[in-house]
Scaffold this active site. Structure first.
Site, PDB file in Angstrom:
ATOM      1  N   GLY A  64       2.612 100.786  86.307  1.00 35.45           N
ATOM      2  CA  GLY A  64       3.320 100.471  85.069  1.00 35.45           C
ATOM      3  C   GLY A  64       4.221 101.595  84.588  1.00 35.45           C
ATOM      4  N   THR A  65       3.751 102.818  84.687  1.00 37.44           N
ATOM      5  CA  THR A  65       4.538 103.942  84.180  1.00 37.44           C
ATOM      6  C   THR A  65       5.847 104.069  84.961  1.00 37.44           C
ATOM      7  OG1 THR A  65       2.524 105.085  83.504  1.00 37.44           O
ATOM      8  CG2 THR A  65       4.505 106.446  83.766  1.00 37.44           C
ATOM      9  N   ASN A  73      -0.562  97.313  73.848  1.00 37.57           N
ATOM     10  CA  ASN A  73      -1.791  97.762  74.505  1.00 37.57           C
ATOM     11  C   ASN A  73      -2.859  98.231  73.525  1.00 37.57           C
ATOM     12  OD1 ASN A  73       0.538  99.692  74.563  1.00 37.57           O
ATOM     13  ND2 ASN A  73      -1.119 101.164  74.856  1.00 37.57           N
ATOM     14  N   GLN A 100       0.199  94.616  79.817  1.00 40.37           N
ATOM     15  CA  GLN A 100      -1.055  94.142  79.205  1.00 40.37           C
ATOM     16  C   GLN A 100      -1.203  92.621  79.269  1.00 40.37           C
ATOM     17  OE1 GLN A 100      -3.811  95.633  77.939  1.00 40.37           O
ATOM     18  NE2 GLN A 100      -3.052  97.663  78.473  1.00 40.37           N
ATOM     19  N   SER A 159       1.467  96.053  86.199  1.00 43.14           N
ATOM     20  CA  SER A 159       0.611  97.056  86.823  1.00 43.14           C
ATOM     21  C   SER A 159      -0.664  96.382  87.319  1.00 43.14           C
ATOM     22  CB  SER A 159       0.270  98.139  85.799  1.00 43.14           C
ATOM     23  OG  SER A 159      -0.621  99.058  86.367  1.00 43.14           O
ATOM     24  N   HIS A 171      -3.670  97.302  88.266  1.00 48.19           N
ATOM     25  CA  HIS A 171      -5.053  97.619  87.887  1.00 48.19           C
ATOM     26  C   HIS A 171      -5.468  97.015  86.553  1.00 48.19           C
ATOM     27  CE1 HIS A 171      -4.612 101.075  84.900  1.00 48.19           C
ATOM     28  NE2 HIS A 171      -3.401 101.078  85.410  1.00 48.19           N
ATOM     29  N   THR A 178       7.207 105.380 101.553  1.00 53.00           N
ATOM     30  CA  THR A 178       6.485 104.398 102.369  1.00 53.00           C
ATOM     31  C   THR A 178       5.623 103.525 101.465  1.00 53.00           C
ATOM     32  OG1 THR A 178       6.444 105.935 104.207  1.00 53.00           O
ATOM     33  CG2 THR A 178       4.832 104.154 104.279  1.00 53.00           C
ATOM     34  N   CYS A 200      -4.134 107.253  77.838  1.00 52.99           N
ATOM     35  CA  CYS A 200      -3.548 108.558  78.166  1.00 52.99           C
ATOM     36  C   CYS A 200      -3.570 109.481  76.953  1.00 52.99           C
ATOM     37  CB  CYS A 200      -2.140 108.399  78.694  1.00 52.99           C
ATOM     38  SG  CYS A 200      -1.142 107.287  77.742  1.00 52.99           S
TER      39      CYS A 200
END
Ligand code: PLP
Length: 381
Positions: A71-72, A151, A179, A199, A201, A237, A325
């Site tokens: 996401g970042t 979020n 989210q 994202s 995860h 890669t 974070c």
């Protein structure tokens, strides 16, 4: 003591069905997708299948899907890449005041390069209304970024109106859907967006992999230079097992979206109802109805978020102070400040987020633990 994890907005566990899909791509089908031989071709075929699947779930074309590290990176790329590509047309960017730091910091970084950035304010629920967005826009606005769902407090944005306001005046519309993905049925054409980030995860896929959707015809500069991967726009890669896993996780999320959503909504409403009823001085943050199904965020009068989180952790309940974070710092939440909370209140936000495997019994037990932590902290003053 059985621990209760109520921090699914920070991250989710890998679904075992996803792990199983990924497994062959660690050692059996290990080729570099850029290699000119069978190993490479087998890897590239897995990546192509994943891209097709993600595109079809989102209502996009395969060539509009770019793989990133999460996401970042997707947020940074959307903001910086689109602004750079449009710099000759205009140098004004608008982002929502409650965006994730991945968006806010990317926008701020543009200011050092001669761009100007305006924040679209929110109301007390954290909603960026159409008129607030219009007020932040200028004739030279080239890009608008407003998240699909917040979020911290879970507020859902009126994306159709916001996207229309931005696009009708000739700006690109970007949404951070990190989210919302896997919980709401996202489609890049309804409402129409130009750029969208995901994202893996957050929806039971592996960490360190994500997507940036870029509408066909929208020019965007690359962020990571190097090899010619991802149509020359993102060197490096590709992480084949993670990409395969992300596609499977998103497929499962769409397949199970109705049951997951109903389950999360009922847990959330049960939890919010009990907290407001049983704990004096509890205030709900965010929109009462238009919020993520699995999100509950409160302030408890007179209590610091940090101290409550420590007490909850010691009692076996994992919650969060908002953006993962920034937890561990005593900074007031920029989201709560933007919603008109005081500085003291903005240090008090505690987020509980539920997952597909959270049970009603766990949610009820968490309320009782929360209640006793709040009582104890108040008594110790
Ligand atoms: N955007 C939002 C709304 C988020 O909630 C997060 C993660 O918490 C991110 C971006 C960053 O995603 P990642 O952890 O994949 O870098």
């Amino acid at each position: 003591m059985e621990e209760i994890y109520l921090d699914y907005a920070a991250t989710t566990p890998l679904d075992p069905r996803v792990a199983e899909k990924m497994f062959p791509y660690f050692s059996e089908v290990f080729g570099n997708p850029n290699s000119p031989h069978g190993w490479g071709r087998r890897a590239v075929s897995a990546v192509d299948d994943a891209r097709d699947q993600i595109a079809s779930l989102l209502g996009a074309a395969s060539k509009e899907i770019y793989f990133t590290s999460g996401g970042t990176e997707s947020d940074n790329w959307a903001i910086r890449g689109a602004a750079h590509a449009l710099a000759k047309k205009g140098k004004h960017v608008v982002v929502g005041a409650t965006e994730h730091h991945a968006v806010l910091a990317a926008a701020q970084s543009l200011e050092k390069e001669g761009f100007s950035v305006s924040l679209a304010e929110t109301d007390d629920y954290g909603t960026v209304t159409e008129d607030r967005l219009a007020a932040a826009m200028r004739k030279d606005t080239v890009l608008v970024g407003v998240m699909t769902a917040n979020n911290e407090v879970g507020t859902l944005q009126p994306l159709s109106q916001l996207s229309k306001t931005a696009r009708d005046s000739g700006a690109l519309f970007f949404t951070d859907a990190v989210q919302a993905a896997g919980i709401l049925p996202l489609n890049v054409n309804d409402p129409a967006v130009d750029l969208l980030s995901l994202s893996s995860h957050k929806f039971y896929g592996p960490k360190g992999v994500g997507v940036l959707y870029v509408r066909s015809g929208v020019g965007i500069d690359g962020l990571i230079v190097g090899g010619r991967q991802e149509r020359g726009l993102r060197g490096g890669t590709l992480n084949v097992p993670a990409i395969v896993g992300m596609a499977e996780a998103l497929r499962l999320a769409y397949e199970e979206i109705t049951t997951r959503r109903a389950h999360l909504t009922s847990l959330r409403d049960r939890f919010i109802g009990k907290v407001l009823q049983e704990i004096p001085g509890a205030l709900l943050n965010g929109h009462p109805k238009d919020r993520l199904p699995g999100n509950a965020n409160f302030i408890f009068e007179g209590i610091l978020g940090e101290e409550l989180l420590i007490a909850l952790d010691l009692a076996g309940v994992a919650a969060s102070g908002g953006a993962a974070c920034s937890s561990g710092s005593l900074e007031p939440s920029h989201v709560l400040l933007a919603m008109g909370r005081t500085e003291a209140q903005a240090r008090g936000g505690v987020r509980f987020s539920f997952g597909k495997d959270t049970t009603a019994e766990q949610a009820d037990r968490a309320v009782q633990i929360l209640k006793s932590c709040v009582e104890r902290l108040r008594l110790s003053r």
